[in-house]
Design a protein around this motif. Structure first.
Motif, PDB file in Angstrom:
ATOM      1  N   ASP A 115      29.542  64.891  20.674  1.00  0.00           N
ATOM      2  CA  ASP A 115      30.278  64.166  21.709  1.00  0.00           C
ATOM      3  C   ASP A 115      29.539  64.314  23.031  1.00  0.00           C
ATOM      4  O   ASP A 115      29.351  65.425  23.525  1.00  0.00           O
ATOM      5  N   GLY A 116      29.115  63.208  23.618  1.00  0.00           N
ATOM      6  CA  GLY A 116      28.358  63.254  24.862  1.00  0.00           C
ATOM      7  C   GLY A 116      29.194  63.300  26.117  1.00  0.00           C
ATOM      8  O   GLY A 116      28.655  63.331  27.212  1.00  0.00           O
ATOM      9  N   HIS A 117      30.522  63.293  26.004  1.00  0.00           N
ATOM     10  CA  HIS A 117      31.389  63.277  27.179  1.00  0.00           C
ATOM     11  C   HIS A 117      31.681  64.705  27.631  1.00  0.00           C
ATOM     12  O   HIS A 117      32.600  65.355  27.154  1.00  0.00           O
ATOM     13  N   ALA A 118      30.882  65.187  28.578  1.00  0.00           N
ATOM     14  CA  ALA A 118      30.976  66.586  28.993  1.00  0.00           C
ATOM     15  C   ALA A 118      31.643  66.778  30.345  1.00  0.00           C
ATOM     16  O   ALA A 118      31.797  67.906  30.800  1.00  0.00           O
ATOM     17  N   LEU A 119      32.054  65.690  31.004  1.00  0.00           N
ATOM     18  CA  LEU A 119      32.616  65.834  32.340  1.00  0.00           C
ATOM     19  C   LEU A 119      33.890  66.661  32.324  1.00  0.00           C
ATOM     20  O   LEU A 119      34.105  67.527  33.181  1.00  0.00           O
ATOM     21  N   GLY A 120      34.764  66.430  31.349  1.00  0.00           N
ATOM     22  CA  GLY A 120      35.990  67.211  31.241  1.00  0.00           C
ATOM     23  C   GLY A 120      35.705  68.679  30.970  1.00  0.00           C
ATOM     24  O   GLY A 120      36.403  69.565  31.465  1.00  0.00           O
ATOM     25  N   THR A 121      34.674  68.943  30.183  1.00  0.00           N
ATOM     26  CA  THR A 121      34.276  70.318  29.898  1.00  0.00           C
ATOM     27  C   THR A 121      33.861  71.040  31.169  1.00  0.00           C
ATOM     28  O   THR A 121      34.262  72.183  31.419  1.00  0.00           O
ATOM     29  N   LEU A 122      33.061  70.370  31.993  1.00  0.00           N
ATOM     30  CA  LEU A 122      32.617  70.975  33.252  1.00  0.00           C
ATOM     31  C   LEU A 122      33.781  71.192  34.209  1.00  0.00           C
ATOM     32  O   LEU A 122      33.825  72.183  34.931  1.00  0.00           O
ATOM     33  N   MET A 123      34.724  70.255  34.218  1.00  0.00           N
ATOM     34  CA  MET A 123      35.863  70.371  35.117  1.00  0.00           C
ATOM     35  C   MET A 123      36.707  71.595  34.775  1.00  0.00           C
ATOM     36  O   MET A 123      37.070  72.392  35.651  1.00  0.00           O
ATOM     37  N   ASP A 178      44.594  77.691  18.589  1.00  0.00           N
ATOM     38  CA  ASP A 178      45.607  78.594  19.147  1.00  0.00           C
ATOM     39  C   ASP A 178      46.472  77.943  20.219  1.00  0.00           C
ATOM     40  O   ASP A 178      47.513  78.491  20.581  1.00  0.00           O
ATOM     41  N   GLY A 179      46.065  76.795  20.739  1.00  0.00           N
ATOM     42  CA  GLY A 179      46.888  76.148  21.741  1.00  0.00           C
ATOM     43  C   GLY A 179      46.180  75.030  22.454  1.00  0.00           C
ATOM     44  O   GLY A 179      44.985  74.782  22.269  1.00  0.00           O
ATOM     45  N   THR A 180      46.937  74.326  23.276  1.00  0.00           N
ATOM     46  CA  THR A 180      46.427  73.289  24.142  1.00  0.00           C
ATOM     47  C   THR A 180      47.245  73.324  25.414  1.00  0.00           C
ATOM     48  O   THR A 180      48.215  74.065  25.526  1.00  0.00           O
ATOM     49  N   ALA A 181      46.842  72.532  26.392  1.00  0.00           N
ATOM     50  CA  ALA A 181      47.550  72.479  27.663  1.00  0.00           C
ATOM     51  C   ALA A 181      47.340  71.107  28.270  1.00  0.00           C
ATOM     52  O   ALA A 181      46.317  70.462  28.022  1.00  0.00           O
ATOM     53  N   PRO A 182      48.290  70.635  29.075  1.00  0.00           N
ATOM     54  CA  PRO A 182      48.181  69.281  29.628  1.00  0.00           C
ATOM     55  C   PRO A 182      47.117  69.118  30.698  1.00  0.00           C
ATOM     56  O   PRO A 182      46.681  68.011  30.962  1.00  0.00           O
ATOM     57  N   ASP A 183      46.699  70.212  31.329  1.00  0.00           N
ATOM     58  CA  ASP A 183      45.665  70.113  32.355  1.00  0.00           C
ATOM     59  C   ASP A 183      44.957  71.457  32.478  1.00  0.00           C
ATOM     60  O   ASP A 183      45.334  72.449  31.833  1.00  0.00           O
ATOM     61  N   ALA A 184      43.922  71.497  33.316  1.00  0.00           N
ATOM     62  CA  ALA A 184      43.102  72.703  33.428  1.00  0.00           C
ATOM     63  C   ALA A 184      43.883  73.884  33.976  1.00  0.00           C
ATOM     64  O   ALA A 184      43.703  75.021  33.544  1.00  0.00           O
ATOM     65  N   ARG A 185      44.754  73.628  34.940  1.00  0.00           N
ATOM     66  CA  ARG A 185      45.537  74.725  35.526  1.00  0.00           C
ATOM     67  C   ARG A 185      46.434  75.376  34.471  1.00  0.00           C
ATOM     68  O   ARG A 185      46.519  76.596  34.374  1.00  0.00           O
ATOM     69  N   SER A 186      47.107  74.547  33.677  1.00  0.00           N
ATOM     70  CA  SER A 186      47.969  75.077  32.619  1.00  0.00           C
ATOM     71  C   SER A 186      47.156  75.779  31.543  1.00  0.00           C
ATOM     72  O   SER A 186      47.618  76.753  30.935  1.00  0.00           O
ATOM     73  N   ALA A 187      45.921  75.325  31.331  1.00  0.00           N
ATOM     74  CA  ALA A 187      45.058  75.975  30.347  1.00  0.00           C
ATOM     75  C   ALA A 187      44.709  77.388  30.780  1.00  0.00           C
ATOM     76  O   ALA A 187      44.638  78.306  29.948  1.00  0.00           O
ATOM     77  N   VAL A 188      44.500  77.600  32.080  1.00  0.00           N
ATOM     78  CA  VAL A 188      44.234  78.952  32.580  1.00  0.00           C
ATOM     79  C   VAL A 188      45.431  79.857  32.313  1.00  0.00           C
ATOM     80  O   VAL A 188      45.282  80.990  31.843  1.00  0.00           O
ATOM     81  N   VAL A 189      46.624  79.366  32.612  1.00  0.00           N
ATOM     82  CA  VAL A 189      47.845  80.155  32.390  1.00  0.00           C
ATOM     83  C   VAL A 189      47.977  80.524  30.915  1.00  0.00           C
ATOM     84  O   VAL A 189      48.264  81.675  30.558  1.00  0.00           O
ATOM     85  N   LEU A 190      47.767  79.542  30.047  1.00  0.00           N
ATOM     86  CA  LEU A 190      47.866  79.789  28.612  1.00  0.00           C
ATOM     87  C   LEU A 190      46.835  80.807  28.153  1.00  0.00           C
ATOM     88  O   LEU A 190      47.146  81.744  27.408  1.00  0.00           O
ATOM     89  N   ALA A 191      45.600  80.643  28.596  1.00  0.00           N
ATOM     90  CA  ALA A 191      44.531  81.561  28.185  1.00  0.00           C
ATOM     91  C   ALA A 191      44.816  82.982  28.658  1.00  0.00           C
ATOM     92  O   ALA A 191      44.585  83.952  27.922  1.00  0.00           O
TER      93      ALA A 191
END
Length: 273
Positions: free
Chosen positions: A147-155, A241-254
């Motif tokens: 998958d060449g779409h890396a912008l979300g990964t960097l964000m 193990d999980g997902t989150a609706p946005d990056a901020r919520s992903a930090v909380v989950l992690a």
């Protein structure tokens, strides 16, 4: 995007611009030690203001756009919120303009360039100085191999780094490369961005391989992206193990998942989104 089958050539050009020019510049901003380390606030972008900002990259040049963003920062908005609540929704809105035939190829291309230049300048001028000494919180982020779409990964990697995590991001990795890095180095969390159309079997097999080679016995695998947003049940289907609706919520989950492993607690569902 949804209309790729109708207009593949211009959209392919947009993807090439992002992957070949914009992302390397973002990586330079991430790795650069240069920056005016100025304090930033803790407020979030108001959703109504974010909606008004979303289409501005089509009309303002990069310098004017940066002035608008800096006005948010001067009012006390956090850099995290600038990335998550302002710039990311704007990028999505530009894509919608293209899909809905509201703008031509040149308009969207220039808008993306302006937006990415603002992202680069914000990263350079407001580097993260958050570090709490807890080097055990480590995370690796990667798009799905192929998958060449890396912008979300960097964000998302940027948001985790600003939250004090030791982070790395891969761009267009091969499966072998991804697994080799995970086998050689300790990561508490692996974040996979699933934007391409791949089968559940391919994703499940990759997650199983990650767990089998990981130097972290209790590695936590989070998934996100277009496919997961369309089907949140994919988390259970592929063994993540999980997902989150946005990056901020992903930090909380992690944070919760890693803390749970450290204290050996169990029993309650920590999944967000």
């Amino acid at each position: 995007m949804a209309s790729a089958a109708v207009r593949p050539t211009p959209q392919g050009q947009v993807s090439s611009l992002i992957e070949e020019q914009i992302i390397p510049r973002l990586l330079m901003a991430h790795s650069s030690g240069v920056g005016r380390a100025r304090p930033t606030g803790t407020l979030s972008v108001d959703p109504a203001e974010a909606a008004r900002f979303a289409s501005l990259p089509l009309d303002l040049d990069a310098d004017e756009l940066l002035e608008v963003v800096e006005s948010f920062i001067e009012r006390g908005v956090s850099i995290e919120s600038i990335f998550v609540d302002l710039l990311a929704p704007s990028a999505r809105r530009l894509g919608q303009h293209w899909e809905e035939d509201e703008c031509d190829f040149l308009d969207v291309t220039m808008g993306l360039w302006r937006l990415q230049e603002v992202m680069r300048q914000v990263a350079l001028h407001f580097p993260s100085d958050h570090f709490d000494g807890n080097i055990s919180r480590t995370a690796l982020f990667s798009p799905m191999p192929g998958d060449g779409h890396a912008l979300g990964t960097l964000m998302i990697e940027e948001v985790f780094a600003r939250a004090g995590w030791q982070t790395e991001a891969l761009i267009e990795p091969k499966r072998k490369e991804l697994l080799q890095i995970i086998a050689e180095r300790h990561f508490d969390v692996i974040g996979l961005t699933v934007s391409c159309d791949c089968t559940n079997g391919i994703l499940s097999d990759l997650i199983c391989a990650i767990r089998s080679v990981s130097r972290a016995p209790k590695v936590q695998v989070l998934i996100g992206g277009r496919m997961v947003n369309a089907n949140p049940g994919l988390v259970d289907e592929v063994g993540a193990d999980g997902t989150a609706p946005d990056a901020r919520s992903a930090v909380v989950l992690a944070e919760k998942l890693v803390a749970k492993q450290l204290v050996g607690s169990a029993g309650f569902d920590l999944r967000l989104g």
